[in-house]
Design a protein around this motif. Structure first.
Motif, PDB file in Angstrom:
ATOM      1  N   THR A   9      -3.096   3.269  -2.555  1.00 20.99           N
ATOM      2  CA  THR A   9      -3.614   3.137  -1.195  1.00 20.99           C
ATOM      3  C   THR A   9      -2.490   3.252  -0.173  1.00 20.99           C
ATOM      4  OG1 THR A   9      -5.496   1.778  -1.867  1.00 20.99           O
ATOM      5  CG2 THR A   9      -4.767   1.566   0.419  1.00 20.99           C
ATOM      6  N   VAL A  59      -1.323   5.775   3.740  1.00 18.99           N
ATOM      7  CA  VAL A  59      -1.499   6.975   4.552  1.00 18.99           C
ATOM      8  C   VAL A  59      -0.573   8.035   3.965  1.00 18.99           C
ATOM      9  CG1 VAL A  59      -1.332   8.008   6.840  1.00 18.99           C
ATOM     10  CG2 VAL A  59      -2.058   5.624   6.599  1.00 18.99           C
ATOM     11  N   GLN A  63      -5.687   8.946   5.440  1.00 16.98           N
ATOM     12  CA  GLN A  63      -5.779   7.642   4.764  1.00 16.98           C
ATOM     13  C   GLN A  63      -6.441   7.790   3.394  1.00 16.98           C
ATOM     14  OE1 GLN A  63      -4.874   4.310   5.846  1.00 16.98           O
ATOM     15  NE2 GLN A  63      -5.347   3.895   3.686  1.00 16.98           N
ATOM     16  N   THR A 112      -7.700   5.265   0.369  1.00 16.95           N
ATOM     17  CA  THR A 112      -7.968   3.886   0.001  1.00 16.95           C
ATOM     18  C   THR A 112      -8.619   3.868  -1.375  1.00 16.95           C
ATOM     19  OG1 THR A 112      -8.299   3.276   2.319  1.00 16.95           O
ATOM     20  CG2 THR A 112      -9.096   1.739   0.648  1.00 16.95           C
TER      21      THR A 112
END
Length: 114
Positions: A90, A92, A109, A111
């Motif tokens: 996780t 950027v 991003q 996640t």
């Protein structure tokens, strides 16, 4: 003007896959070593993978065997195929061009949920 535009991020469960793309403009793409970096909350930006103009790739130990970097010089695009994703992936994700060290895109991003 150098522009790097990342895309392809999202929310995925652990074990899943994502494919990131980065389209470059304003650079001579074919001669640049391209790289993917990532930055998790509260941590420094770290190198994930690089690919030279001739297609030779190098990976960080944390992603080796799970991620694959590739490039399409005609499309001025670099990709990052991410498999077997883990929550610790996780972050950027940013792409980078070797001859333009100060140019960064907005990032995408990623996640990974448990």
């Amino acid at each position: 003007q150098v522009q790097l535009v990342e895309s392809g991020g999202g929310l995925v469960q652990a074990g899943g896959s994502l494919r990131l793309s980065c389209i470059a403009s304003g650079i001579i793409f074919s001669i640049n070593t391209m790289g993917w970096y990532r930055q998790a909350p509260g941590k420094q930006r770290e190198l994930v993978a690089t690919i030279t103009s001739s297609g030779r790739s190098v990976y960080s130990d944390s992603v080796k065997g799970r991620f694959t970097i590739s490039r399409d010089n005609a499309k001025k695009t670099v990709y990052l195929q991410m498999n077997s994703l883990k929550p610790e992936d996780t972050a950027v994700y940013y792409c980078h061009a070797h001859f333009h060290p100060n140019a960064w895109g907005q990032g995408t991003q990623v996640t990974v949920s448990t």
